[in-house]
Design an enzyme around this catalytic site. Structure first.
Site, short mmCIF file in Angstrom:
data_model
loop_
_atom_site.label_atom_id
_atom_site.label_comp_id
_atom_site.label_asym_id
_atom_site.label_seq_id
_atom_site.Cartn_x
_atom_site.Cartn_y
_atom_site.Cartn_z
N ASP A 73 7.10 22.90 -21.78
CA ASP A 73 7.86 21.74 -22.24
C ASP A 73 8.04 20.79 -21.07
OD1 ASP A 73 9.27 20.30 -24.16
OD2 ASP A 73 10.36 22.07 -24.83
N HIS A 126 6.24 12.10 -20.81
CA HIS A 126 7.34 12.97 -21.25
C HIS A 126 6.94 14.45 -21.31
CE1 HIS A 126 10.30 9.88 -22.45
NE2 HIS A 126 9.21 9.13 -22.38
C1 GDG Z 1 9.25 15.27 -25.70
C2 GDG Z 1 8.83 16.39 -24.74
C3 GDG Z 1 10.94 16.04 -23.45
C4 GDG Z 1 15.52 18.50 -32.97
N1 GDG Z 1 15.75 18.94 -34.21
C5 GDG Z 1 16.59 18.07 -34.78
C6 GDG Z 1 16.87 17.06 -33.85
N2 GDG Z 1 16.20 17.35 -32.75
C7 GDG Z 1 16.31 16.56 -31.51
C8 GDG Z 1 16.94 17.37 -30.41
C9 GDG Z 1 16.43 16.63 -29.16
C10 GDG Z 1 15.07 16.14 -29.63
O1 GDG Z 1 15.03 16.20 -31.05
C11 GDG Z 1 13.95 17.04 -29.13
O2 GDG Z 1 13.78 16.85 -27.77
P1 GDG Z 1 12.95 17.85 -26.87
O3 GDG Z 1 13.13 17.42 -25.48
O4 GDG Z 1 13.42 19.22 -27.14
O5 GDG Z 1 11.44 17.81 -27.37
P2 GDG Z 1 10.23 16.84 -27.87
O6 GDG Z 1 10.52 16.23 -29.17
O7 GDG Z 1 9.03 17.70 -27.81
O8 GDG Z 1 10.12 15.66 -26.78
C12 GDG Z 1 10.04 17.07 -24.14
C13 GDG Z 1 11.24 14.89 -24.38
O9 GDG Z 1 10.04 14.31 -24.91
C14 GDG Z 1 12.00 13.78 -23.65
O10 GDG Z 1 11.33 13.37 -22.49
O11 GDG Z 1 12.16 16.67 -23.10
O12 GDG Z 1 9.64 18.04 -23.19
O13 GDG Z 1 8.01 17.33 -25.42
O14 GDG Z 1 17.23 15.51 -28.88
O15 GDG Z 1 18.33 17.35 -30.56
N3 GDG Z 1 17.70 16.03 -34.10
C15 GDG Z 1 18.29 15.98 -35.32
N4 GDG Z 1 18.05 16.94 -36.29
C16 GDG Z 1 17.23 18.00 -36.06
O16 GDG Z 1 17.04 18.86 -36.92
N5 GDG Z 1 19.13 14.97 -35.61
#
Ligand code: GDG
Length: 461
Positions: free
Chosen positions: A363, A155
Site C-alpha cells: 500500500d 499515491h
Molecule cells: C490510494 C493508495 C494511499 C473505504 N471504505 C469506505 C470508505 N473508505 C475510505 C477510507 C479511506 C479511503 O477510502 C481509502 O484510502 P486508502 O489509503 O486506504 O486506500 P486507496 O483507496 O487504495 O488509496 C493508498 C491513498 O491513495 C492516499 O494517498 O494511502 O495507499 O492506494 O479514507 O476511509 N469511505 C466511506 N465508506 C466506505 O465504506 N465513506
C-alpha cells in the site's frame, strides 16, 4: 502565489456545503483556495470525447471535467492503468496484463487531457498532477509549451528496476516522470526505487534528491507522506458515536470486542489472508470464541477488471466457510459487507473498535490506519495492527507491525491486541496519535507546494 491547478483522474465536485468527501479531496481541501482549479475526468462515459471541459464553480474553486468514451475508458482506465500499472506498482507481476492498444489509449487520454487543459491554463499557473493514471501528462504539457512549475505525486508504491523492466513501456514511464520539476512519493523506499530506475533504465545521474537526465532535465524527488485532517476526524468520530448505525452495532456486540477492517475490495489489501488469519485466531486461541467480532467493510471496486470479480467470489466463499465453521446460534464471528458505509458511520465504528486490522500486501500509505488512530478514545483506545508493507508502517511504528503474508503472525497480533493491558494501549496510542496529528493533510500539501515553489525559484534564478 500563482494559481494552483490540481489534476487527477477523478474530480470530487462538492455537491453541497456539508459534503464530507474522503481521500484526496480532504487532503487537498486547505490548499484549494478560491481561484484554484481542479481538472480531470467527470466519471461519465459519453458517445463522443469532450471537445471542451465542463466547468462548475464551488466555493470559489473551478472544477473542470471531461467525459471519456467507452473505448477510452476501457483502454486507458480498465486496461493500462488498472490492468497493467496497478498490479505492477503493487508487486503483482503475475497479474500484469499489457496490451499495446491499452497503452495507446492511455497516451491518447493523457494527450486529450493536456489539449483541453491548454485552453484553461494561464502562463504562471502551478500544475500538480496526481497518480499513476496521468504519468505522461507532464511531458505532453511541456511539449505543448507549458512552462510553469509542474509537479507529480504518486499515491501508490513504486517498484525497483528489476520489476519496472517487466513493463514493456517501463522506460517510457520513467522518462515521462522525469519531465516534472518535482516528483513526490509516500516513503523513502519508493523514492529510492524511482531514483534507481532512472539511473539504471535511463542512465540518469542521481545527486541527493536530484535526478538529472542525459539530455539535461532535472527532477527533484521528494518524500511526502500523505496524512488526514486528524483533528476533524477525531471530532467526527466523537459525534458519530451517537449515529444510529453505530449505536445499533455497539448494542449488538453485547460486551464482545470489535475488530474492524475497512478497505476497498482490492487484491492489494490482503483480504483473503486477513480472513484466514482470523480463522487461525479462533482456532489457536479458542478463548476468543464468542468474545470477538470481526467487521470487514469492503466496498466493491473496479468490477470491470476480472481479478476483482474473482476476489469477490473468493471472499464470499471464505467468509461463508469461517462462519459455517465457528458460528454459534447467538454469535456470528465474521460480519462482512461489500457496501460502502457513510464516512461518519465509519468514524464511529472505528471508535468503538478494540482492534483495527490494516494488513495490505502493499500500500502506498493506507489512510485507514491513520483514521483508526485519530478516531480512538484517548482514555480507552483500541490497538492498530499494521502491515509492514503499508507506507504508514514507516511512521506508525507503535502499531503491532506484521507481515501480511503470515496468517499466524496476524492471528498472534490479534490475540496480543485483544489481551493488551490498558496502560500499554494508552501509551502506544498517545504516540501514534501525536504522529497522525503532526503528519497531517495540511503538512502533506504544504510540503509539496513549497517544494514546487522552491524549484521554480531556483530555475528562475
Ligand atoms: C490510494 C493508495 C494511499 C473505504 N471504505 C469506505 C470508505 N473508505 C475510505 C477510507 C479511506 C479511503 O477510502 C481509502 O484510502 P486508502 O489509503 O486506504 O486506500 P486507496 O483507496 O487504495 O488509496 C493508498 C491513498 O491513495 C492516499 O494517498 O494511502 O495507499 O492506494 O479514507 O476511509 N469511505 C466511506 N465508506 C466506505 O465504506 N465513506
Amino acid at each position: 502565489m500563482a494559481r494552483l491547478v490540481i489534476v487527477s483522474n477523478r474530480v470530487p465536485i462538492p455537491k453541497s456545503r456539508v459534503t464530507q468527501a474522503g481521500g484526496l479531496a480532504v487532503a487537498l481541501r486547505d490548499i484549494l483556495v478560491p481561484g484554484s482549479m481542479w481538472f480531470g475526468w467527470s466519471g461519465r462515459i459519453a458517445g463522443e470525447p469532450s471537445a471542451t471541459a465542463s466547468l462548475v464553480e464551488a466555493r470559489g474553486v473551478t472544477y473542470a471535467t471531461v467525459d471519456l468514451t467507452e473505448e477510452q475508458h476501457r483502454g486507458f482506465y480498465t486496461g493500462f492503468a488498472n490492468g497493467a500499472l496497478w498490479p505492477l506498482l503493487h508487486f503483482r507481476l503475475g497479474l500484469l496484463r499489457f496490451r499495446r492498444e491499452d497503452y495507446e489509449a492511455y497516451l491518447d487520454v493523457n494527450a486529450a487531457f493536456a489539449s483541453t487543459m491548454a485552453g484553461l491554463l494561464q502562463g504562471d499557473d502551478t500544475v500538480w498532477v496526481h497518480d499513476y493514471h496521468l504519468i505522461p501528462l507532464g511531458s505532453v504539457l511541456r511539449r505543448g509549451g507549458f512552462s510553469g512549475p509542474l509537479g507529480f505525486f504518486l499515491h501508490v508504491p513504486f517498484v525497483p528496476p528489476s520489476m519496472m523492466q517487466a513493463l514493456p513501456v517501463g522506460r517510457e514511464m520513467i522518462d515521462d516522470l522525469c519531465h516534472y520539476d518535482v516528483v513526490g512519493f509516500q516513503t523513502e523506499e519508493h523514492a529510492r526505487d524511482f531514483r534507481d530506475c532512472a539511473q539504471r533504465m535511463l542512465g540518469a545521474t542521481v545527486r541527493g534528491e536530484s535526478v538529472q537526465t542525459r539530455d539535461g532535465r532535472t527532477v527533484r524527488v521528494i518524500v511526502d507522506p500523505i496524512g488526514i485532517d486528524a483533528d476533524a476526524f477525531t471530532h467526527m468520530a466523537e459525534r458519530a458515536s451517537r449515529d444510529k448505525t453505530v449505536t445499533r452495532l455497539a448494542e449488538s456486540l453485547v460486551d464482545r470486542a470489535l475488530a474492524i477492517g475497512v478497505d476497498r475490495m482490492d487484491y492489494s489489501k490482503g483480504l483473503p489472508h486477513r480472513f484466514e488469519a482470523y480463522a487461525r485466531l479462533l482456532e489457536r486461541f479458542p478463548e476468543h470464541r464468542r468474545k470477538v467480532h470481526l467487521l470487514q467493510i469492503c466496498p466493491r471496486s473496479r468490477e470491470e477488471v476480472d481479478e476483482y470479480r474473482r476476489l469477490r467470489a473468493e471472499l464470499d466463499q471464505l467468509s461463508g466457510r469461517i462462519n459455517g465453521r465457528y458460528s454459534e446460534f447467538d454469535w456470528t464471528p465474521l460480519r462482512y459487507s461489500t457496501r460502502a458505509a457513510p464516512r461518519t458511520t465509519l468514524a464511529g465504528l472505528y471508535r468503538i473498535a478494540r482492534v483495527g486490522v490494516v494488513t495490505p500486501l502493499r500500500d502506498g500509505m493506507n489512510l485507514v490506519a491513520k483514521e483508526f488512530v485519530a478516531a480512538q478514545r484517548d482514555e480507552d483506545p483500541g490497538v492498530l495492527i499494521l502491515s509492514q508493507f503499508a507506507g504508514a508502517a514507516h511512521e506508525l511504528t507503535e502499531a503491532l507491525i506484521v507481515n501480511p503474508f503470515d496468517a499466524d503472525a496476524i492471528a498472534e497480533a490479534m490475540h496480543q491486541a485483544l489481551s493488551m493491558p490498558l496502560a500499554e494501549r494508552r501509551e502506544r496510542h498517545a504516540r501514534l496519535k501525536a504522529k497522525v496529528r503532526s503528519t497531517n493533510a495540511q503538512a502533506y500539501c504544504q510540503r509539496f507546494v513549497d517544494a514546487l515553489a522552491a524549484t521554480a525559484a531556483t530555475q528562475a534564478a
